[in-house]
Design a protein around this motif. Structure first.
Motif, PDB file in Angstrom:
ATOM      1  N   GLN A  35      41.114  52.442  25.127  1.00 53.89           N
ATOM      2  CA  GLN A  35      40.106  51.384  25.142  1.00 53.89           C
ATOM      3  C   GLN A  35      39.591  51.128  26.558  1.00 53.89           C
ATOM      4  OE1 GLN A  35      41.451  47.682  23.498  1.00 53.89           O
ATOM      5  NE2 GLN A  35      39.456  46.689  23.651  1.00 53.89           N
ATOM      6  N   THR A  38      36.905  53.751  27.264  1.00 55.98           N
ATOM      7  CA  THR A  38      35.640  53.518  26.558  1.00 55.98           C
ATOM      8  C   THR A  38      34.905  52.303  27.119  1.00 55.98           C
ATOM      9  OG1 THR A  38      36.837  52.251  24.855  1.00 55.98           O
ATOM     10  CG2 THR A  38      36.458  54.597  24.436  1.00 55.98           C
ATOM     11  N   ALA A  39      35.665  51.264  27.501  1.00 54.57           N
ATOM     12  CA  ALA A  39      35.041  50.069  28.078  1.00 54.57           C
ATOM     13  C   ALA A  39      34.397  50.392  29.428  1.00 54.57           C
ATOM     14  CB  ALA A  39      36.081  48.961  28.252  1.00 54.57           C
ATOM     15  N   THR A  40      35.075  51.207  30.220  1.00 57.84           N
ATOM     16  CA  THR A  40      34.514  51.600  31.520  1.00 57.84           C
ATOM     17  C   THR A  40      33.256  52.431  31.327  1.00 57.84           C
ATOM     18  OG1 THR A  40      36.732  51.612  32.502  1.00 57.84           O
ATOM     19  CG2 THR A  40      34.992  52.765  33.700  1.00 57.84           C
ATOM     20  N   GLY A  43      30.466  50.180  30.317  1.00 58.58           N
ATOM     21  CA  GLY A  43      29.996  49.334  31.407  1.00 58.58           C
ATOM     22  C   GLY A  43      29.153  50.074  32.431  1.00 58.58           C
ATOM     23  N   ALA A 140      31.792  43.517  32.729  1.00 58.41           N
ATOM     24  CA  ALA A 140      30.862  44.614  33.010  1.00 58.41           C
ATOM     25  C   ALA A 140      30.123  44.374  34.317  1.00 58.41           C
ATOM     26  CB  ALA A 140      29.872  44.767  31.856  1.00 58.41           C
TER      27      ALA A 140
END
Length: 520
Positions: A35, A38-40, A43, A140
């Motif tokens: 996760q 994917t978040a990085t 962002g 973000a």
């Protein structure tokens, strides 16, 4: 396990297009949670910094990350989870990057969801860690801000490193070329300098000497001698070994007629009327690629001195002028990042040299101090933007990081054995020491502080006090004199203060000649 490289150039571009992107900022995400990756990636989607895309690399453990660092020597930023396969895996990876690989350029950002595992202040300083964040606080917008700042810091470090290599190459060539007796020997050396300066593989250089009294009906090619640096062979009209192309001849004729320098897409031509009034001289540099503003500036700076050197075979004196300007460029790059003026760098150089001469140091030492003093704050390139540009007073741990710029500067410059950079290393490391022993980084006292450090410290403060900054107006003469007298025997060498104030008009004249806003 490792994920394939993912590039983010534009939301509408295809996978094949992004994977074929050969340029861009490489950012390594090291985290054992999918996760987080994917978040990085989300962002940083579609993000470009300085017109370059971001290329994400993904590692799921410290061991995976080590393989990436062994394969890629151009990772700009590493975002590292503190706790992965072990509680210490993050800091162990940082130790590997800095200590084992000796990689000081990659910017390091640590993050964790276990705040108790954040590194201490000592580790932050020792391993030059740029930032550390709790994952829950890493929004973000925060991520974007951090990445923009770190990429710019990485770019600055790479720029300084490249310019330092150029400086070292040019300065090193001075000693080797000073004894040259022919243009061909000198030309071979210039070739190496041009390769380093412009990062080109096969530059060509022609040095033309055109007699002013040549019959006007003769063609230009019948009245010159030129050098092709690729094979260091002399060509002339009497016994030509190679015919210069018509395009080159036309360009040289245009320069002779206009008596001015000309830039072309693949070349730069320097006109030098010279001190010999019977001849005009041209230096034609074929570099074969489009140059940006900085490249053109460096090329103009360097080739003007080389043109003079070809004219009088006096390489030592003329390259020294080019060396000084290259040092200014390095110093000005640091000052620009610190939001100071390039004129400050030049004034510090000139005033330091003048004070060294007044003290009675040998001319060679005076010259070295003049050339090296602009590098006094070069270590600031390694200080994070968040600290360097912070408008408020620094926190204690931030001040400790800021003070490391003296050590960073020394370490950067000690990589060269050249006399100028060795002098610069001593100045960078000692110009924040104080006469009473309360300075940093070593706490040296009195005459244990090298004279070059004492001189630059005094000149740097004098010029800073008389300059307008974002946080203050320029001080008047009486305020400056009062401060120098107050700090005599505390901050500054008392004898130097007396000599400085006795000759204050000399240093004030330098400020008038090079006011703020005029760096060259």
């Amino acid at each position: 396990m490792m994920l394939d490289t993912v590039s983010f150039v534009g939301e509408n571009e295809s996978n094949s297009s992004t994977k074929s992107q050969k340029t861009g900022w490489k950012i390594l995400v090291v985290d054992d949670e999918f996760q987080a990756h994917t978040a990085t990636a989300f962002g940083l989607r579609s993000v470009k910094v300085m017109d370059q895309p971001i290329e994400l690399l993904h590692a799921y453990s410290g061991a995976d990350a080590i393989q990436f660092f062994q394969k890629h020597n151009d990772i700009a930023v590493a975002i590292i989870d503190m706790v992965m396969e072990s509680p210490n895996s993050g800091i162990e990876l940082v130790q590997y990057i800095r200590k084992v690989l000796g990689n000081q350029k990659t910017r390091l950002v640590l993050r964790t969801d276990q705040p108790g595992h954040f590194p201490g202040i000592e580790a932050v300083s020792d391993y030059d860690i740029d930032d550390y964040q709790e994952k829950k606080n890493l929004t973000a917008q925060t991520l974007l801000t951090i990445i923009h700042g770190r990429l710019r810091a990485y770019h600055d470090l790479c720029t300084i490193s490249a310019q330092h290599k150029t400086l070292n190459h040019v300065l090193g060539a001075t000693a080797n070329d000073h004894s040259t007796q022919s243009i061909s020997e000198l030309a071979a050396s210039v070739l190496g300098q041009l390769k380093t300066l412009l990062d080109v593989q096969n530059p060509e250089l022609y040095c033309l000497i055109k007699p002013n009294n040549t019959n006007q009906n003769r063609r230009v090619k019948d009245s010159y001698t030129h050098e092709n640096l690729r094979d260091a062979v002399i060509y002339n009209s009497a016994a030509p070994k190679h015919h210069t192309s018509k395009r080159v001849l036309h360009r040289m004729r245009d320069v002779l007629e206009t008596r001015s320098n000309m830039h072309f897409d693949d070349a730069f031509v320097v006109f030098n009327g010279g001190r010999d009034v019977t001849h005009d001289n041209i230096l034609y540099v074929h570099h074969g690629k489009q140059l940006g503003y900085a490249g053109k500036q460096l090329l103009e700076l360097y080739t003007q001195s080389v043109a003079i050197t070809f004219e009088n075979i006096n390489l030592h004196n003329n390259l020294q002028d080019a060396n000084k300007e290259l040092v200014y460029l390095l110093g000005e790059a640091v000052e620009a990042r610190s939001k100071e003026t390039g004129a400050h760098v030049k004034r510090v150089a000139i005033c330091s040299g003048k004070l060294a001469a007044i003290v009675g140091l040998p001319p060679a030492t005076v010259n070295l101090i003049t050339l090296a003093s602009p590098l006094h704050d070069i270590g600031k390139v390694a200080i994070p933007d968040s600290i360097l540009h912070k408008p408020e007073k620094l926190e204690p741990h931030e001040w400790e990081i800021m003070k490391r710029h003296a050590e960073y500067g020394r370490d950067i410059l000690l990589k060269s054995k050249n006399q100028v950079t060795q002098m610069g290393a001593r100045i960078a490391y000692t110009h924040h020491e104080r006469w009473d022993g309360t300075g940093y980084p070593q706490g040296l006292k009195g005459e244990n502080i090298p004279i070059e450090g004492r001189i630059t410290a005094l000149v740097d403060v004098f010029d800073a006090l008389g300059s307008r900054r974002s946080y203050k107006e320029a001080w008047d003469e009486e305020q400056i004199k009062a401060t120098l007298l107050q700090e005599k025997g505390r901050h500054f060498d008392p004898d130097l203060v007396d000599l400085f104030l006795d000759n204050l008009s000399t240093f004030q004249a330098v400020r008038k000649e090079f006011p703020d806003g005029i760096a060259s």
